[in-house]
Scaffold this motif. Sequence first.
Motif, PDB file in Angstrom:
ATOM      1  N   ARG A  61     -21.667  37.090  10.038  1.00 20.51           N
ATOM      2  CA  ARG A  61     -22.638  38.291  10.542  1.00 20.51           C
ATOM      3  C   ARG A  61     -23.675  37.794  11.367  1.00 20.51           C
ATOM      4  NH1 ARG A  61     -28.115  38.594  10.197  1.00 20.51           N
ATOM      5  NH2 ARG A  61     -28.132  37.372   7.755  1.00 20.51           N
ATOM      6  N   VAL A  62     -23.825  38.849  12.252  1.00 19.11           N
ATOM      7  CA  VAL A  62     -25.016  38.421  13.232  1.00 19.11           C
ATOM      8  C   VAL A  62     -25.838  39.793  13.227  1.00 19.11           C
ATOM      9  CG1 VAL A  62     -23.605  39.169  15.282  1.00 19.11           C
ATOM     10  CG2 VAL A  62     -25.473  37.711  15.640  1.00 19.11           C
ATOM     11  N   VAL A 189     -15.794  42.274  20.496  1.00 17.70           N
ATOM     12  CA  VAL A 189     -16.224  43.197  19.720  1.00 17.70           C
ATOM     13  C   VAL A 189     -17.685  43.217  19.748  1.00 17.70           C
ATOM     14  CG1 VAL A 189     -16.655  41.833  17.738  1.00 17.70           C
ATOM     15  CG2 VAL A 189     -16.000  43.852  17.341  1.00 17.70           C
ATOM     16  N   LEU A 190     -18.483  42.317  20.021  1.00 17.35           N
ATOM     17  CA  LEU A 190     -19.878  42.341  20.215  1.00 17.35           C
ATOM     18  C   LEU A 190     -19.946  43.082  21.464  1.00 17.35           C
ATOM     19  CD1 LEU A 190     -20.923  38.731  19.383  1.00 17.35           C
ATOM     20  CD2 LEU A 190     -21.045  41.078  17.957  1.00 17.35           C
ATOM     21  N   ILE A 191     -19.481  43.149  22.549  1.00 19.00           N
ATOM     22  CA  ILE A 191     -19.932  43.946  23.567  1.00 19.00           C
ATOM     23  C   ILE A 191     -19.696  45.374  23.368  1.00 19.00           C
ATOM     24  CG2 ILE A 191     -17.750  43.984  24.969  1.00 19.00           C
ATOM     25  CD1 ILE A 191     -19.375  43.186  27.567  1.00 19.00           C
ATOM     26  N   VAL A 217     -23.748  43.158  12.830  1.00 21.05           N
ATOM     27  CA  VAL A 217     -22.206  43.245  13.187  1.00 21.05           C
ATOM     28  C   VAL A 217     -21.811  42.223  11.840  1.00 21.05           C
ATOM     29  CG1 VAL A 217     -20.126  42.748  14.356  1.00 21.05           C
ATOM     30  CG2 VAL A 217     -22.218  43.665  15.533  1.00 21.05           C
ATOM     31  N   HIS A 218     -20.955  42.762  10.821  1.00 24.44           N
ATOM     32  CA  HIS A 218     -20.243  41.945   9.905  1.00 24.44           C
ATOM     33  C   HIS A 218     -18.860  41.886  10.313  1.00 24.44           C
ATOM     34  CE1 HIS A 218     -23.780  42.218   6.872  1.00 24.44           C
ATOM     35  NE2 HIS A 218     -24.049  42.809   7.618  1.00 24.44           N
ATOM     36  N   LEU A 219     -18.189  40.838  10.376  1.00 22.84           N
ATOM     37  CA  LEU A 219     -16.809  40.562  10.355  1.00 22.84           C
ATOM     38  C   LEU A 219     -16.293  39.801   9.525  1.00 22.84           C
ATOM     39  CD1 LEU A 219     -17.224  39.473  14.296  1.00 22.84           C
ATOM     40  CD2 LEU A 219     -16.415  41.860  13.332  1.00 22.84           C
ATOM     41  N   ARG A 257     -17.719  46.026  10.356  1.00 21.05           N
ATOM     42  CA  ARG A 257     -18.683  47.143  10.440  1.00 21.05           C
ATOM     43  C   ARG A 257     -20.096  46.818  11.316  1.00 21.05           C
ATOM     44  NH1 ARG A 257     -17.634  50.783   6.398  1.00 21.05           N
ATOM     45  NH2 ARG A 257     -18.780  52.659   6.592  1.00 21.05           N
ATOM     46  N   GLY A 258     -20.571  47.864  11.829  1.00 17.94           N
ATOM     47  CA  GLY A 258     -21.731  47.701  12.763  1.00 17.94           C
ATOM     48  C   GLY A 258     -22.640  48.502  12.186  1.00 17.94           C
ATOM     49  N   THR A 259     -23.994  48.329  12.182  1.00 15.24           N
ATOM     50  CA  THR A 259     -24.965  49.281  12.120  1.00 15.24           C
ATOM     51  C   THR A 259     -26.349  49.185  13.031  1.00 15.24           C
ATOM     52  OG1 THR A 259     -26.087  47.853  10.422  1.00 15.24           O
ATOM     53  CG2 THR A 259     -24.666  49.522   9.540  1.00 15.24           C
TER      54      THR A 259
END
Length: 270
Positions: A61-62, A189-191, A217-219, A257-259
């Motif tokens: 997670r970040v 995925v982060l970009i 972002v949770h991976l 998932r991203g929020t």
Amino acid sequence: MPDSFFEPDGDLYVATEYTRGPWDPGAQHAGPPAALIGREIERIGGGRMAGGEGAPAQLGRVTYEILRSVPIAPLLVEARVVRPGRRVEMVEATLSDEAGEPLIRAEGWRLRTEPVEFDQPTEAPGSPPGPDQAEPGEFPDVGFGVGYHNAMEYRFVKGRFSELGPATVWIRMRFPLLPGEEPTPLQRVLIAADSGNGISVTLDWTRYLFINVDLSVHLHRVPEGEWVCLDAVTLPEPNGIGMADTRLFDERGAIGRGTQTLLIAERDPG
């Protein structure tokens, strides 16, 4: 034209036009800085845990706190472990301007990866069709020609940039983050993850702003291949606050998932 999102210059990273976002021609989309920070986090300990015997590690997670808009200019990125451990460790990173003023702060958890034997649960239904079954999409005119919007490739499974509402879109980078450097799965995925509120527009671009002040972002696993799928919905409220909720996939299935927390406002008519 540049051939990457950033160009190294000593300890700095100089942003190119491909980082430009849709809200301000002088400011970056948050996706490229998020990936640049992720790259710096990956480099801590060569991708291994700081404690114990240094087991392989993955970012689970970040969360990025966007303190102010990121200019298209030279940037400094720093990352460190603030809570070392053999199995989990907390990392933090800061993206600053050339004068040292913080622009984005990030905090996340890295977890050791090692084989664990169990019967793999059946994946929940709902994985989208792959990019080969999706339709190409063009980003709407934002008033300037070169930016993040045409440095990424889009293929729509559901929705369109011209349609309001939830959308499912495959996205991939047309250029590397840095010249001659193959993007890692995490960077890919982060970009893309910060585009959730952009692809699932629910308000008229010409009348409203819906700018995110953060990104989480949770991976549960890193993506495979070049394509990342965003299945996104934006939820605006009449009190001026909203959120975007994005399921993340690769061609094998769900990856996380991203929020995003959104500021909703009417554009200045002037």
